[in-house]
Each structure stands twice: as structure tokens, then as C-alpha cells.
Design a protein around this motif. Structure first.
Motif, mmCIF file in Angstrom:
data_model
loop_
_atom_site.group_PDB
_atom_site.id
_atom_site.type_symbol
_atom_site.label_atom_id
_atom_site.label_comp_id
_atom_site.label_asym_id
_atom_site.label_seq_id
_atom_site.Cartn_x
_atom_site.Cartn_y
_atom_site.Cartn_z
ATOM 1 N N PRO A 251 0.764 -1.118 0.005
ATOM 2 C CA PRO A 251 0.079 -0.099 -0.002
ATOM 3 C C PRO A 251 0.857 1.354 0.186
ATOM 4 N N VAL A 252 2.023 1.286 0.600
ATOM 5 C CA VAL A 252 2.872 2.354 0.732
ATOM 6 C C VAL A 252 3.131 2.832 -0.732
ATOM 7 N N ASP A 253 3.251 1.945 -1.869
ATOM 8 C CA ASP A 253 3.716 2.249 -3.242
ATOM 9 C C ASP A 253 2.425 3.307 -3.721
ATOM 10 N N TYR A 254 1.262 2.796 -3.417
ATOM 11 C CA TYR A 254 0.302 3.562 -4.192
ATOM 12 C C TYR A 254 0.182 4.946 -3.430
ATOM 13 N N LYS A 255 0.393 4.979 -1.945
ATOM 14 C CA LYS A 255 0.196 6.135 -1.278
ATOM 15 C C LYS A 255 1.299 7.065 -1.788
ATOM 16 N N HIS A 256 2.706 6.549 -2.008
ATOM 17 C CA HIS A 256 3.414 7.596 -2.655
ATOM 18 C C HIS A 256 3.297 7.939 -4.018
ATOM 19 N N THR B 100 2.520 1.347 17.726
ATOM 20 C CA THR B 100 2.392 1.418 16.322
ATOM 21 C C THR B 100 3.920 1.090 15.807
ATOM 22 N N LEU B 101 3.903 0.674 14.619
ATOM 23 C CA LEU B 101 5.258 0.286 14.160
ATOM 24 C C LEU B 101 5.524 0.773 12.585
ATOM 25 N N LEU B 102 7.005 0.920 12.597
ATOM 26 C CA LEU B 102 7.600 1.324 11.356
ATOM 27 C C LEU B 102 8.660 0.071 11.052
ATOM 28 N N THR C 89 -6.551 -8.441 12.235
ATOM 29 C CA THR C 89 -7.438 -7.944 11.464
ATOM 30 C C THR C 89 -6.529 -7.893 9.828
ATOM 31 N N GLY C 90 -7.426 -7.618 8.573
ATOM 32 C CA GLY C 90 -6.626 -7.694 7.339
ATOM 33 C C GLY C 90 -6.076 -9.123 7.101
ATOM 34 N N ALA C 91 -6.675 -10.193 7.761
ATOM 35 C CA ALA C 91 -5.829 -11.496 7.892
ATOM 36 C C ALA C 91 -5.615 -11.937 6.573
ATOM 37 N N GLY D 236 -4.769 -10.285 3.773
ATOM 38 C CA GLY D 236 -3.995 -9.278 3.044
ATOM 39 C C GLY D 236 -2.284 -9.510 2.992
ATOM 40 N N GLY D 237 -1.742 -8.557 2.644
ATOM 41 C CA GLY D 237 -0.382 -8.870 2.201
ATOM 42 C C GLY D 237 0.389 -8.994 3.804
ATOM 43 N N VAL D 238 0.287 -8.041 4.744
ATOM 44 C CA VAL D 238 0.954 -8.336 6.098
ATOM 45 C C VAL D 238 -0.069 -9.384 6.780
ATOM 46 N N ASP E 240 -3.791 -4.871 14.500
ATOM 47 C CA ASP E 240 -4.679 -4.566 13.397
ATOM 48 C C ASP E 240 -3.906 -4.055 12.238
ATOM 49 N N CYS E 241 -3.677 -5.120 11.493
ATOM 50 C CA CYS E 241 -3.217 -4.976 10.252
ATOM 51 C C CYS E 241 -4.006 -3.854 9.140
ATOM 52 N N ALA E 242 -5.256 -4.237 9.249
ATOM 53 C CA ALA E 242 -6.104 -3.465 8.200
ATOM 54 C C ALA E 242 -6.288 -2.100 8.648
ATOM 55 N N GLY E 243 -5.666 -1.764 10.053
ATOM 56 C CA GLY E 243 -6.191 -0.349 10.410
ATOM 57 C C GLY E 243 -7.566 -0.095 10.546
ATOM 58 N N LYS E 244 -8.370 -1.133 10.875
ATOM 59 C CA LYS E 244 -9.754 -0.807 10.817
ATOM 60 C C LYS E 244 -10.486 -0.816 12.424
ATOM 61 N N LEU E 245 -9.728 -1.524 13.140
ATOM 62 C CA LEU E 245 -10.246 -1.748 14.484
ATOM 63 C C LEU E 245 -9.653 -0.778 15.514
ATOM 64 N N VAL F 26 -9.596 -12.036 11.410
ATOM 65 C CA VAL F 26 -10.639 -11.078 11.002
ATOM 66 C C VAL F 26 -10.549 -10.759 9.554
ATOM 67 N N CYS F 27 -11.663 -11.067 8.818
ATOM 68 C CA CYS F 27 -11.647 -10.679 7.357
ATOM 69 C C CYS F 27 -13.058 -10.620 6.807
ATOM 70 N N GLY F 28 -13.066 -9.931 5.429
ATOM 71 C CA GLY F 28 -14.277 -10.127 4.910
ATOM 72 C C GLY F 28 -14.902 -11.277 4.354
HETATM 73 N N1 LIG Z 1 3.824 0.538 9.486
HETATM 74 C C1 LIG Z 1 4.654 -0.162 8.536
HETATM 75 O O1 LIG Z 1 5.704 -0.072 8.537
HETATM 76 C C2 LIG Z 1 3.695 -0.837 7.461
HETATM 77 C C3 LIG Z 1 4.191 -1.929 6.886
HETATM 78 C C4 LIG Z 1 3.261 -2.508 6.205
HETATM 79 C C5 LIG Z 1 1.972 -2.109 5.934
HETATM 80 N N2 LIG Z 1 1.514 -0.964 6.613
HETATM 81 C C6 LIG Z 1 0.187 -0.569 6.435
HETATM 82 O O2 LIG Z 1 -0.856 -1.856 6.555
HETATM 83 C C7 LIG Z 1 -1.894 -1.737 6.011
HETATM 84 C C8 LIG Z 1 -2.196 -3.282 5.462
HETATM 85 O O3 LIG Z 1 -1.041 -3.476 4.472
HETATM 86 P P1 LIG Z 1 -1.113 -4.736 3.581
HETATM 87 O O4 LIG Z 1 -0.043 -4.617 2.766
HETATM 88 O O5 LIG Z 1 -1.576 -6.000 4.479
HETATM 89 O O6 LIG Z 1 -2.385 -4.241 2.585
HETATM 90 P P2 LIG Z 1 -3.576 -5.055 1.770
HETATM 91 O O7 LIG Z 1 -2.836 -6.100 1.243
HETATM 92 O O8 LIG Z 1 -4.181 -4.048 0.878
HETATM 93 O O9 LIG Z 1 -4.529 -5.943 2.808
HETATM 94 C C9 LIG Z 1 -5.316 -5.012 3.705
HETATM 95 C C10 LIG Z 1 -6.465 -6.178 4.240
HETATM 96 O O10 LIG Z 1 -7.436 -5.121 4.805
HETATM 97 C C11 LIG Z 1 -8.762 -6.006 4.842
HETATM 98 N N3 LIG Z 1 -9.603 -4.923 5.285
HETATM 99 C C12 LIG Z 1 -10.391 -3.984 4.524
HETATM 100 N N4 LIG Z 1 -11.015 -3.433 5.525
HETATM 101 C C13 LIG Z 1 -11.398 -4.176 6.450
HETATM 102 C C14 LIG Z 1 -12.120 -4.016 7.701
HETATM 103 N N5 LIG Z 1 -13.046 -3.177 7.794
HETATM 104 N N6 LIG Z 1 -11.791 -4.985 8.935
HETATM 105 C C15 LIG Z 1 -10.549 -5.719 8.477
HETATM 106 N N7 LIG Z 1 -10.168 -6.039 7.475
HETATM 107 C C16 LIG Z 1 -10.427 -5.239 6.485
HETATM 108 C C17 LIG Z 1 -8.775 -6.311 3.466
HETATM 109 O O11 LIG Z 1 -9.406 -7.553 3.222
HETATM 110 P P3 LIG Z 1 -11.067 -8.051 3.030
HETATM 111 O O12 LIG Z 1 -11.006 -8.366 1.700
HETATM 112 O O13 LIG Z 1 -11.118 -8.924 4.130
HETATM 113 O O14 LIG Z 1 -11.548 -6.852 3.412
HETATM 114 C C18 LIG Z 1 -7.206 -6.581 3.103
HETATM 115 O O15 LIG Z 1 -6.963 -7.995 3.049
HETATM 116 C C19 LIG Z 1 -1.564 -0.607 4.717
HETATM 117 O O16 LIG Z 1 -2.332 0.554 5.382
HETATM 118 C C20 LIG Z 1 -0.413 -0.637 4.973
HETATM 119 O O17 LIG Z 1 -0.006 0.940 4.390
HETATM 120 C C21 LIG Z 1 2.243 -0.551 7.454
#
Ligand SMILES: NC(=O)c1ccc[n+]([C@@H]2O[C@H](COP(=O)([O-])OP(=O)(O)OC[C@H]3O[C@@H](n4cnc5c(N)ncnc54)[C@H](OP(=O)(O)O)[C@@H]3O)[C@@H](O)[C@H]2O)c1
Length: 319
Positions: A42-47, A258-260, A152-154, A156-158, A213-218, A176-178
Motif C-alpha cells: 500500500p505504501v507504493d500507491y500512497k507514494h 504502532t510500528l514502522l 485484522t486484514g488477515a 491481506g499482504g501483512v 490491526d493490520c487493516a487499520g480498521k479496529l 478477521v476478514c471480509g
Molecule cells: N507501518 C508499517 O511499517 C507498515 C508496513 C506494511 C503495511 N503497513 C500498512 O498496513 C496496512 C495493510 O497493509 P497490507 O499490505 O496488508 O495491505 P493489503 O494487502 O491491501 O491488505 C489489507 C487488508 O485489509 C482488509 N480489510 C479491509 N477492510 C477491513 C475491515 N473493515 N476490517 C478488517 N479487514 C479489512 C482487506 O481484506 P478484506 O477482503 O477481508 O476486506 C485486506 O486483506 C496498509 O495500510 C499499509 O500501508 C504499514
């Protein structure tokens, strides 16, 4: 060299594929990689949208992409850990990355050697997301066997790496997922699955030692009563409210973090070993050639993906 560049910030149509982008010169501590593959985070499209332009500037043309796997082409004068021909993977530490090109350079410290049995066109799917999951659970959450962990976001990528890593540490994992995601969930095998799409989903939650909270939704606010004493809420999104909650959580004997993610070689080596031991795998949703990077970004940003999206740089190369 061939590269996917952007010359302005915006939607996925800002990508231009050019053939005459200069090959980066590795600095003293850097290595130059002939790129085989990259993957989208996601950071790539945010950039790409310019979300971080006030911090990182606008040094157009910009080559995006942090995750990379490839072959060492050249080493800087003080980069002594690798030699040309080594297979490596890593998370680039140059400002905007630079992996969406035939060659990329970064500090040697952010790469690790890759076992010859791990395909280069899969390896780039691991670094940023797998290290985020590992560092969140191990370093922030202090995960141990028997802990109750909610992710959460279980799918997804992370998240899909986090489910596997938490299980590796012997935790009881609730994903937790959709709706849907049957195939990936079948391979991940979390102990419990909760669908956030169900109306009473918050009521289905129990209590946990780690809420990741990988998804940042909870938010911590919503989940604080569900965190066991001594437990942690960990978010991938650094946000002000989280900082605000820290002292309140501390008073309640809980932690808000939080983490980086840091591109540590030792963590990449651990991931390499886990892959070799068949303890960790990547679920690749789709692979796109470099020429289709705009389409790949649009898809990654759609919220419809599972696991990781890979860019096969070699496949679309003229040679
Ligand atoms: N701080 C850091 O160093 C760092 C590093 C990596 C990533 N991140 C951030 O972490 C986030 C996740 O990254 P990612 O690579 O895993 O992204 P991703 O591959 O797009 O996955 C995000 C997941 O969130 C789920 N989601 C969407 N709405 C939700 C909800 N309401 N409740 C629970 N899950 C929900 C989606 O699945 P569903 O189909 O189930 O909705 C999707 O699987 C991004 O915002 C990214 O920028 C931060």
C-alpha cells in the motif's frame, strides 16, 4: 534501462514505461541488483498519489517499489557482504524505493541472500509485508506460545504472513476478514475466523493478548476491553489518536503500539529459512509484467486482493 517512472503524482495512469532511464550507481555501502521481481505494498500507491510528498519531496522522474528480488550486479567499495551473481531479496532503503526497473540500488544491509530453491519471481513478495508481520508480533507484541492473537486484514499482504507467523510462535490465532477468501483461509488455517461483514461481528470477539490491526480498521478505543491485562494493541498505521491512548492504556496495564517496519537482514534470513523449512509461504494473488504496472496498482488498490501482487520485471524486459 527499462523502468516504470512517474513524472507527477496521481492515479495509476501517471506511470510511464521508458527504456532509457539511467541505471542507478551504487554508493559505497550499496549494491546494484539486476531486478527479477518486485511486489506492491500500500505504501507504493500512497507514494504514487503524493501522500508523502511533503516529507519525501518530488524528485521526478520517480521509480517506485520497495520490495525486490534479483541478482547482484555490482557492489559499492564498502559493500563487502555480497558478490556479483548472488541471489538476494530485500526491501530497498532509497527514498521512494526504485524496484520497478531493470536495476535497483540500496544499502547492502537491507538485503539477504536467497536460497537457490526459492524462485526469484516469488521472493519479492516477502520482504516488506513479512518483516512487518514478524516485527509487529515478535518485537512489539512479545508473542509467546499459547497467547490469544487477533489479526485484522488477515488475508491481506501483512495479515496472511501474520497469521502464519503467530501460529509458528504457538499462538491461538483469530483471523478477521471480509466475506469469501475460502481458498486462502484453507491454506492459512487460522484457529478461528470472524467476518467483519457480519453485523454482530464485534460481539463475536473474545479477549486477546495481542490485537494486531493490520487493516487499520479496529481502533484501540473499540477494542480496549478485549485486551487482556499486559496485552498489546498494535497498529500498522501511525495515528495521533493512538498516541493519545498510550497513557490511558498504560494505566489499565495494557500497551498501544504502532510500528514502522525496518529492513533488517537478520529478519530476512529468518524468513528465508522459514520458507526453506516450509513453515512460511506467500499467497500470490496475481503476477503482472512491468508493462502492466498501472493495472497492477489499480488492482492492488481495489481492496479486492488476497495475499500479494507481484511484478515480474524480467518477463516484460526486451532481453
Ligand atoms: N507501518 C508499517 O511499517 C507498515 C508496513 C506494511 C503495511 N503497513 C500498512 O498496513 C496496512 C495493510 O497493509 P497490507 O499490505 O496488508 O495491505 P493489503 O494487502 O491491501 O491488505 C489489507 C487488508 O485489509 C482488509 N480489510 C479491509 N477492510 C477491513 C475491515 N473493515 N476490517 C478488517 N479487514 C479489512 C482487506 O481484506 P478484506 O477482503 O477481508 O476486506 C485486506 O486483506 C496498509 O495500510 C499499509 O500501508 C504499514
Amino acid at each position: 534501462m527499462k523502468a516504470a517512472c512517474i513524472n507527477s503524482f496521481g492515479n495509476e495512469n501517471v506511470f510511464e514505461i521508458i527504456d532509457n532511464h539511467p541505471v542507478p550507481e551504487p554508493k559505497e555501502d550499496e549494491i546494484l541488483i539486476k531486478v527479477s521481481s518486485s511486489s506492491i505494498n500500500p505504501v507504493d500507491y500512497k507514494h504514487r498519489m503524493g501522500n508523502h510528498k511533503y516529507i519525501l519531496g518530488s524528485p521526478f522522474p520517480i521509480v517506485l517499489g520497495y520490495d525486490v528480488a534479483g541478482i547482484v550486479e555490482k557492489t559499492g567499495s564498502n559493500a563487502l557482504d555480497f558478490k556479483p551473481g548472488d541471489r538476494v531479496f530485500g526491501r530497498l532503503n532509497r527514498k521512494y524505493g526504485g524496484a520497478l526497473a531493470e536495476y535497483a540500488a540500496a544499502s547492502e544491509s537491507c538485503f539477504a541472500k536467497l536460497n537457490k530453491n526459492i524462485p526469484l519471481n516469488e521472493a519479492a513478495a516477502y520482504p516488506l509485508a513479512a518483516l512487518t508481520a514478524l516485527q509487529a508480533l515478535r518485537d512489539k507484541g512479545k508473542i509467546t506460545a499459547g497467547m490469544q492473537v487477533l489479526i485484522t486484514g488477515a488475508t491481506g499482504g501483512v495479515g496472511h504472513f501474520a497469521v502464519q507467523i503467530a501460529k509458528l510462535y504457538g499462538a491461538h490465532v483469530t483471523a478477521v476478514c471480509g466475506a469469501g477468501h475460502e481458498t486462502i483461509l484453507e491454506t492459512l488455517q487460522p484457529n478461528e475466523i470472524i467476518r467483519y461483514t457480519e453485523s454482530n461481528y464485534i460481539n463475536q470477539l473474545k479477549t486477546y493478548d495481542i490485537i494486531f490491526d493490520c487493516a487499520g480498521k479496529l481502533s484501540y478505543r473499540k477494542t480496549q476491553k478485549l485486551i487482556n491485562k499486559g496485552g498489546s494493541y498494535i497498529s500498522t498505521l501511525p495515528r495521533m489518536p493512538i498516541l493519545y491512548h498510550k497513557p490511558l492504556a498504560w494505566l489499565a496495564g495494557k500497551k498501544v503500539k504502532t510500528l514502522l517496519m525496518k529492513p533488517e537482514r537478520s529478519d530476512l534470513e529468518l524468513v528465508n529459512n522459514w520458507i526453506m523449512d516450509k513453515k512460511l509461504f506467500v499467497y500470490i494473488d496475481q503476477t503482472f509484467p512491468l508493462d502492466a504496472v498501472a493495472e497492477a496498482h489499480a488492482y492492488a488498490q481495489s481492496g479486492m486482493t488476497e495475499g500479494k501482487i507481484v511484478i515480474d520485471v524480467i518477463k516484460s524486459s526486451p532481453n
